[in-house]
Design an enzyme around this catalytic site. Sequence first.
Site, PDB file in Angstrom:
ATOM      1  N   ARG A  29       1.000  -1.134   0.071  1.00 16.73           N
ATOM      2  CA  ARG A  29      -0.018   0.061  -0.059  1.00 16.73           C
ATOM      3  C   ARG A  29       0.878   1.125   0.100  1.00 16.73           C
ATOM      4  O   ARG A  29       1.812   1.179   0.465  1.00 16.73           O
ATOM      5  CB  ARG A  29      -0.809  -0.039   1.256  1.00 16.73           C
ATOM      6  CG  ARG A  29      -1.729   1.330   1.248  1.00 16.73           C
ATOM      7  CD  ARG A  29      -2.484   1.272   2.484  1.00 16.73           C
ATOM      8  NE  ARG A  29      -3.378   2.510   2.355  1.00 16.73           N
ATOM      9  CZ  ARG A  29      -4.174   3.024   3.408  1.00 16.73           C
ATOM     10  NH1 ARG A  29      -4.019   2.369   4.671  1.00 16.73           N
ATOM     11  NH2 ARG A  29      -4.868   3.998   3.253  1.00 16.73           N
ATOM     12  N   HIS A  30       0.510   2.216  -0.763  1.00 16.66           N
ATOM     13  CA  HIS A  30       1.260   3.377  -0.843  1.00 16.66           C
ATOM     14  C   HIS A  30       1.370   4.006   0.791  1.00 16.66           C
ATOM     15  O   HIS A  30       0.730   3.621   1.548  1.00 16.66           O
ATOM     16  CB  HIS A  30       0.588   4.802  -1.477  1.00 16.66           C
ATOM     17  CG  HIS A  30      -0.700   4.970  -0.948  1.00 16.66           C
ATOM     18  ND1 HIS A  30      -0.760   6.126   0.231  1.00 16.66           N
ATOM     19  CD2 HIS A  30      -1.995   4.645  -1.369  1.00 16.66           C
ATOM     20  CE1 HIS A  30      -2.174   6.125   0.495  1.00 16.66           C
ATOM     21  NE2 HIS A  30      -2.696   5.308  -0.316  1.00 16.66           N
ATOM     22  N   GLY A  31       2.608   4.859   0.750  1.00 15.70           N
ATOM     23  CA  GLY A  31       2.930   5.238   2.217  1.00 15.70           C
ATOM     24  C   GLY A  31       1.850   6.471   2.618  1.00 15.70           C
ATOM     25  O   GLY A  31       1.107   6.859   1.886  1.00 15.70           O
ATOM     26  N   GLN A  32       1.852   6.778   3.655  1.00 18.64           N
ATOM     27  CA  GLN A  32       0.978   7.885   4.305  1.00 18.64           C
ATOM     28  C   GLN A  32       1.129   9.446   3.486  1.00 18.64           C
ATOM     29  O   GLN A  32       2.198   9.655   2.832  1.00 18.64           O
ATOM     30  CB  GLN A  32       1.424   8.242   5.759  1.00 18.64           C
ATOM     31  CG  GLN A  32       0.598   9.287   6.355  1.00 18.64           C
ATOM     32  CD  GLN A  32       1.213   9.942   7.770  1.00 18.64           C
ATOM     33  OE1 GLN A  32       2.345  10.541   7.680  1.00 18.64           O
ATOM     34  NE2 GLN A  32       0.623   9.481   8.680  1.00 18.64           N
ATOM     35  N   THR A  33       0.125   9.765   3.219  1.00 15.94           N
ATOM     36  CA  THR A  33      -0.204  10.993   2.487  1.00 15.94           C
ATOM     37  C   THR A  33      -0.506  12.144   3.368  1.00 15.94           C
ATOM     38  O   THR A  33      -1.119  11.987   4.592  1.00 15.94           O
ATOM     39  CB  THR A  33      -1.173  10.845   1.358  1.00 15.94           C
ATOM     40  OG1 THR A  33      -2.477  10.667   2.086  1.00 15.94           O
ATOM     41  CG2 THR A  33      -0.864   9.539   0.346  1.00 15.94           C
ATOM     42  N   ALA A  34      -0.439  13.427   3.015  1.00 15.97           N
ATOM     43  CA  ALA A  34      -1.193  14.327   3.700  1.00 15.97           C
ATOM     44  C   ALA A  34      -2.441  14.458   4.060  1.00 15.97           C
ATOM     45  O   ALA A  34      -3.099  14.581   4.994  1.00 15.97           O
ATOM     46  CB  ALA A  34      -0.704  15.716   3.012  1.00 15.97           C
ATOM     47  N   TRP A  35      -3.257  13.816   2.973  1.00 15.35           N
ATOM     48  CA  TRP A  35      -4.800  13.568   3.214  1.00 15.35           C
ATOM     49  C   TRP A  35      -5.001  12.416   4.250  1.00 15.35           C
ATOM     50  O   TRP A  35      -6.038  12.386   4.959  1.00 15.35           O
ATOM     51  CB  TRP A  35      -5.571  13.285   1.802  1.00 15.35           C
ATOM     52  CG  TRP A  35      -5.707  14.799   1.177  1.00 15.35           C
ATOM     53  CD1 TRP A  35      -5.039  15.940   1.668  1.00 15.35           C
ATOM     54  CD2 TRP A  35      -6.626  14.983   0.181  1.00 15.35           C
ATOM     55  NE1 TRP A  35      -5.677  16.982   0.702  1.00 15.35           N
ATOM     56  CE2 TRP A  35      -6.566  16.331  -0.102  1.00 15.35           C
ATOM     57  CE3 TRP A  35      -7.541  14.235  -0.478  1.00 15.35           C
ATOM     58  CZ2 TRP A  35      -7.485  16.843  -1.020  1.00 15.35           C
ATOM     59  CZ3 TRP A  35      -8.413  14.529  -1.485  1.00 15.35           C
ATOM     60  CH2 TRP A  35      -8.089  16.123  -1.693  1.00 15.35           C
ATOM     61  N   ASN A  36      -4.145  11.275   4.280  1.00 13.09           N
ATOM     62  CA  ASN A  36      -4.254  10.326   5.133  1.00 13.09           C
ATOM     63  C   ASN A  36      -4.300  10.929   6.456  1.00 13.09           C
ATOM     64  O   ASN A  36      -5.128  10.504   7.351  1.00 13.09           O
ATOM     65  CB  ASN A  36      -3.377   9.124   5.048  1.00 13.09           C
ATOM     66  CG  ASN A  36      -3.386   8.262   3.639  1.00 13.09           C
ATOM     67  OD1 ASN A  36      -2.224   8.084   3.266  1.00 13.09           O
ATOM     68  ND2 ASN A  36      -4.514   8.007   3.411  1.00 13.09           N
ATOM     69  N   ARG A  96       0.143   8.955  -5.673  1.00 13.97           N
ATOM     70  CA  ARG A  96       0.654   8.444  -4.454  1.00 13.97           C
ATOM     71  C   ARG A  96       1.181   7.217  -4.332  1.00 13.97           C
ATOM     72  O   ARG A  96       2.301   6.783  -3.738  1.00 13.97           O
ATOM     73  CB  ARG A  96      -0.383   8.393  -3.207  1.00 13.97           C
ATOM     74  CG  ARG A  96      -1.540   7.978  -3.449  1.00 13.97           C
ATOM     75  CD  ARG A  96      -2.751   8.349  -2.500  1.00 13.97           C
ATOM     76  NE  ARG A  96      -3.927   7.713  -2.675  1.00 13.97           N
ATOM     77  CZ  ARG A  96      -4.942   8.112  -3.417  1.00 13.97           C
ATOM     78  NH1 ARG A  96      -4.837   9.004  -4.335  1.00 13.97           N
ATOM     79  NH2 ARG A  96      -6.122   7.226  -3.410  1.00 13.97           N
ATOM     80  N   GLU A 109      -7.513   3.356  -6.739  1.00 17.80           N
ATOM     81  CA  GLU A 109      -8.256   3.385  -5.374  1.00 17.80           C
ATOM     82  C   GLU A 109      -9.715   3.541  -5.750  1.00 17.80           C
ATOM     83  O   GLU A 109     -10.298   3.961  -6.772  1.00 17.80           O
ATOM     84  CB  GLU A 109      -7.824   4.204  -4.444  1.00 17.80           C
ATOM     85  CG  GLU A 109      -8.457   4.373  -2.908  1.00 17.80           C
ATOM     86  CD  GLU A 109      -8.462   3.079  -2.292  1.00 17.80           C
ATOM     87  OE1 GLU A 109      -8.764   2.038  -2.805  1.00 17.80           O
ATOM     88  OE2 GLU A 109      -7.913   3.000  -1.233  1.00 17.80           O
TER      89      GLU A 109
END
Length: 186
Positions: free
Chosen positions: A10-17, A62, A86
Site C-alpha cells: 500500500r502506498h505510504g502515508q499521504t497528507a490527506w491520510n 501517491r 483506489e
Amino acid sequence: MTYPEVYILRHGQTAWNLEGRMQGELNSALTEQGKQEAARQGAILAQCDLTGFAFFTSPQGRAVQTAGIACAPLAEIIRTDDRLREIGVGDWSGLLRDTLPLPDAPDPFMAQYEIAPNGEGIAAVRTRCSSFLHDLKGPAVIVTHGVTGRTLREILAGPEAIKGTTIHGGQGCVYHLKNGSQNLLT
C-alpha cells in the site's frame, strides 16, 4: 483459480491520510513518514528473490511515488494499470472522513464506501481486481491502495486475509501471497 505469487504494497502515508480525508481518485503527496514507509518497503523487497517478477502500480500519484521509492532500485520497468487505482468515493472526494455518515456495520469504515454518493462501490473494485489478477501472467510486485489492496488480498487468500484489518492500516507493509496463503513481511 490459481494465481501467481505476488507482493502487495500500500502506498505510504499521504497528507490527506494524515488529515483524515477521503482521497479516492484524488491525490495528495506522500508525507515524510510516507516516504520513510516506502523506503522500508523497498528494504523488505530487497531481501526477496524477485527474479522474473513484473512490477505494477496504480496510476495515482501517491502509488507512483511509493513505487518510485520502493521498487525503482529493483525493477527494470514499473507498469501502471488503471485497475489498481483506489476506490472512487464520488461526491465525498476530498472531504474529511469524520464529517461523513458512518454506517452501523461490523466494519463501518468499509461500509462507508458503499454509501458514498456517486461512489464506485466494493463490487466494482472487486471486478477490476479480479480482471487484473486474471490477466497476470507471472509473479508480480503490486503497489496500490488500502481498499484495492485489501480486495486483491481477499481474492488471493480468502476472507481470512483481511480479518481484523482496517482501512487505516497497511502503509509501510509488504504482503506476500503465494498458493492461497498470506504472510505479512516486516
